[in-house]
Design a protein around this motif. Structure first.
Motif, PDB file in Angstrom:
ATOM      1  N   ALA A  68      15.767  72.780  46.435  1.00 32.29           N
ATOM      2  CA  ALA A  68      14.841  74.781  45.116  1.00 32.29           C
ATOM      3  C   ALA A  68      14.049  75.648  46.544  1.00 32.29           C
ATOM      4  O   ALA A  68      13.444  75.089  46.841  1.00 32.29           O
ATOM      5  N   GLY A  69      14.535  77.124  46.043  1.00 31.34           N
ATOM      6  CA  GLY A  69      13.710  78.209  46.792  1.00 31.34           C
ATOM      7  C   GLY A  69      12.957  78.199  47.119  1.00 31.34           C
ATOM      8  O   GLY A  69      12.127  78.053  45.673  1.00 31.34           O
ATOM      9  N   VAL A  70      12.544  79.001  47.565  1.00 36.11           N
ATOM     10  CA  VAL A  70      11.091  79.904  47.326  1.00 36.11           C
ATOM     11  C   VAL A  70      11.150  80.650  46.582  1.00 36.11           C
ATOM     12  O   VAL A  70      11.936  81.979  47.065  1.00 36.11           O
ATOM     13  N   VAL A  71      10.379  80.663  45.283  1.00 36.36           N
ATOM     14  CA  VAL A  71       9.391  81.623  44.571  1.00 36.36           C
ATOM     15  C   VAL A  71       8.141  81.892  44.650  1.00 36.36           C
ATOM     16  O   VAL A  71       7.235  81.055  45.167  1.00 36.36           O
ATOM     17  N   ASN A  72       8.173  83.060  44.355  1.00 30.60           N
ATOM     18  CA  ASN A  72       6.501  84.041  43.844  1.00 30.60           C
ATOM     19  C   ASN A  72       5.693  83.386  45.125  1.00 30.60           C
ATOM     20  O   ASN A  72       4.494  83.617  45.529  1.00 30.60           O
ATOM     21  N   TRP A  73       6.250  83.870  46.242  1.00 34.12           N
ATOM     22  CA  TRP A  73       5.421  84.609  47.517  1.00 34.12           C
ATOM     23  C   TRP A  73       4.176  85.311  47.335  1.00 34.12           C
ATOM     24  O   TRP A  73       4.467  86.573  46.561  1.00 34.12           O
ATOM     25  N   TYR A  74       2.699  85.131  47.741  1.00 34.64           N
ATOM     26  CA  TYR A  74       1.992  85.822  47.465  1.00 34.64           C
ATOM     27  C   TYR A  74       1.799  86.155  49.144  1.00 34.64           C
ATOM     28  O   TYR A  74       1.781  84.854  49.703  1.00 34.64           O
TER      29      TYR A  74
ATOM     30  N   HIS B 291      -4.018  84.195  53.721  1.00 35.36           N
ATOM     31  CA  HIS B 291      -4.322  83.941  52.419  1.00 35.36           C
ATOM     32  C   HIS B 291      -2.880  84.629  51.853  1.00 35.36           C
ATOM     33  O   HIS B 291      -2.495  84.831  51.882  1.00 35.36           O
ATOM     34  N   ILE B 292      -1.917  82.686  52.010  1.00 34.05           N
ATOM     35  CA  ILE B 292      -0.578  83.220  51.683  1.00 34.05           C
ATOM     36  C   ILE B 292      -0.590  81.714  49.902  1.00 34.05           C
ATOM     37  O   ILE B 292      -1.293  80.509  49.943  1.00 34.05           O
ATOM     38  N   ALA B 293       0.488  82.096  49.199  1.00 33.94           N
ATOM     39  CA  ALA B 293       1.023  81.571  48.493  1.00 33.94           C
ATOM     40  C   ALA B 293       2.339  81.208  47.309  1.00 33.94           C
ATOM     41  O   ALA B 293       2.623  82.551  47.389  1.00 33.94           O
ATOM     42  N   PHE B 294       2.977  79.758  47.382  1.00 33.66           N
ATOM     43  CA  PHE B 294       4.401  80.087  47.896  1.00 33.66           C
ATOM     44  C   PHE B 294       4.552  79.151  46.512  1.00 33.66           C
ATOM     45  O   PHE B 294       4.627  77.821  45.879  1.00 33.66           O
ATOM     46  N   GLY B 295       5.465  79.370  45.289  1.00 34.61           N
ATOM     47  CA  GLY B 295       6.418  78.125  44.381  1.00 34.61           C
ATOM     48  C   GLY B 295       7.861  78.644  44.826  1.00 34.61           C
ATOM     49  O   GLY B 295       8.254  78.468  46.119  1.00 34.61           O
ATOM     50  N   ARG B 296       7.991  76.845  44.958  1.00 38.64           N
ATOM     51  CA  ARG B 296       9.409  76.033  45.026  1.00 38.64           C
ATOM     52  C   ARG B 296      10.671  75.850  43.768  1.00 38.64           C
ATOM     53  O   ARG B 296      10.610  75.100  43.188  1.00 38.64           O
TER      54      ARG B 296
END
Length: 481
Positions: free
Chosen positions: A390-396, A402-407
């Motif tokens: 699964a690719g990286v999505v919704n990077w913050y 402070h970072i966040a990301f979805g898969r």
């Protein structure tokens, strides 16, 4: 930015104690090569064979590790330091870590637990002892004489002082001179190639699934390819090729043979976590000039970089080390390897051993660090498995730490390495609505979670407070019923 002053709430929530599952998961061995959904390697450095077997049953299988990497199993010189296994004197499968029968039993036990076995194979050289002697299993040897295996004509003599490498800018020297006095095998010789392949085929006959080829940089890629062509069956190959800026030998030369260790990964990751901004990690990997992810083997640290390379995070960094491993296991680049160390205070210090020199059984957190058991690391293996492909999505990011990301519908992670908590913020996870186990702080088992539970709403959002130097991670494989 100043070095982090906090040890992280991750430690306070039980990272060091580990979060273990009591049951054994039995599954057939997966196919050779880093394919499928279980790619994470646990590097149980210098563990003896009975301890590796036990760990496959109790921890590696249940936690979802796909591979265990074991230290060199062949007969070696008689000394106490960590590096003795990298000075072979024969290809007999008998060492301070155990006998041939114990090795075979370990491989079978790990396979029964669904874990494949990678052997650290020393094939570039033999010993570095000028006066020779008697090896662990009783074989006599000299620096350039290994009765029944190699004689003086099977080694390189490159013409430098002591036949040593004096310049890493000289390709010939790096691949034909001696690395710290280790007698350098003539790997262009078909006889030598056949002998090496015979050793590797012996290990394959015992069920081994792959090899980490030590000191690959010191052999031409073509020599490794020729040895590989003599193997009796396919096997996963990962090669140790240390990148050096401006050097003529590069890791890219070796990708045709299999995976290659990306040593820049751990140093770059340590620098970011220690003194730069996590926001820089948005394109970490190929975007930083690293090898293509499809052929890259990555790690926060390994047994060499812990001691010799500097600039990496190790178990001694505690909380920040755990956070770096959380990121590695969440970020979809390369095939990740988790280090499992023993405690050491001096560079050459060997593993815990008895009076005869045998490596003692592993007792985690008592002489052995067992980082692969730390809760935040062990539970993130399941995250990696659940999000594979699964690719990286919704990077913050907040422009700082402070970072966040979805898969892509499979998982979501947020890491806060600020010196203050991030409270009252919502994150778009893009996951199905439901209640999820925060696997950084809890174990998901039997449909329940031993730690905090995160609720994702019908629009894919969740709210969470993230303490300083901490993280939260959720994935579809840890969704509560």
């Amino acid at each position: 930015m100043h070095r982090r002053r906090c040890l992280s709430a991750v430690v306070a929530l039980g990272v060091i104690a580990g979060l273990l599952l009591p049951t054994v998961v039995t599954a057939p061995p997966a196919a050779a090569a880093p394919a499928g959904t279980k790619k994470v390697i646990a590097n149980l450095f210098e563990w003896n064979w009975p301890s590796v077997a036990s760990e496959c049953q109790s921890t590696l299988g249940p936690k979802g590790y796909g591979y265990v990497q074991v230290s060199p199993p062949q007969e070696h010189v008689r000394r106490s330091e960590w590096w003795v296994a990298y000075q072979p004197v024969s290809y007999r499968i008998e060492s301070r870590k155990g006998t041939r029968a114990q090795f075979k039993s370990m491989v079978d036990t790990c396979h029964a637990a669904g874990v494949k076995v990678i052997v650290d194979a020393v094939i570039n050289h033999m010993s570095g002892q000028d006066n020779g002697g008697t090896g662990w299993a009783g074989s006599s040897y000299g620096h350039y004489n290994y009765p029944g295996i190699y004689s003086a004509s099977d080694f390189h003599y490159c013409g430098t002082s002591g036949n040593e490498i004096t310049s890493y800018g000289d390709r010939y020297q790096v691949q034909n001179c001696e690395l710290v006095n280790l007698s350098d095998l003539k790997t262009e010789s078909d006889y030598v190639r056949t002998r090496i392949a015979g050793y590797m085929n012996d290990l394959l006959s015992l069920g081994v699934d792959g090899f980490r080829l030590d000191a690959s940089k010191h052999m031409p890629a073509g020599d490794i390819a020729a040895i590989k062509s003599k193997l009796s069956r396919s096997a996963y190959i990962v090669q140790e090729v240390i990148y050096g800026a401006g050097e003529p030998i590069t890791p890219n030369e070796y990708t045709g043979n299999g995976d290659v260790h990306e040593f820049r990964y751990g140093k770059d990751l340590a620098r970011v976590f220690r003194s730069e901004k996590l926001a820089y990690l948005r394109n970490f990997g190929e975007g930083w000039g690293h090898l293509p992810g499809s052929v890259s083997s990555v790690f926060v640290d390994n047994h060499d970089t812990q001691r010799d390379f500097g600039g990496v995070l190790t178990y001694k960094d505690r909380g920040i080390y755990a956070l770096a491993n959380v990121f590695m296991l969440a970020w979809p680049y390369g095939s990740p390897s988790v280090m499992s160390s023993y405690t050491f205070s001096q560079r050459d210090q060997g593993p815990p051993q008895d009076g005869s020199g045998k490596t003692v059984n592993t007792t985690c957190y008592s002489g052995w660090e067992c980082e692969h058991r730390w809760g935040a690391i062990a539970n993130m293996v399941g995250f990696r498995n659940a999000t594979e492909g699964a690719g990286v999505v919704n990077w913050y990011d907040n422009g700082n730490n402070h970072i966040a990301f979805g898969r892509s519908g499979k998982g979501f992670v947020t890491v806060n390495d600020e010196d203050y908590a991030i409270n009252g913020r919502s994150y778009y996870a893009g996951l199905p609505a439901g209640r999820y186990c925060d696997v950084v702080h809890g174990t998901f088992s039997g449909g329940s979670c031993s730690g905090p539970v995160i609720t994702v709403d019908g629009n894919g959002w969740f709210a969470a407070n993230i303490p300083a130097h901490d993280a939260v991670a959720i994935h579809v494989g840890a969704r509560l019923s």
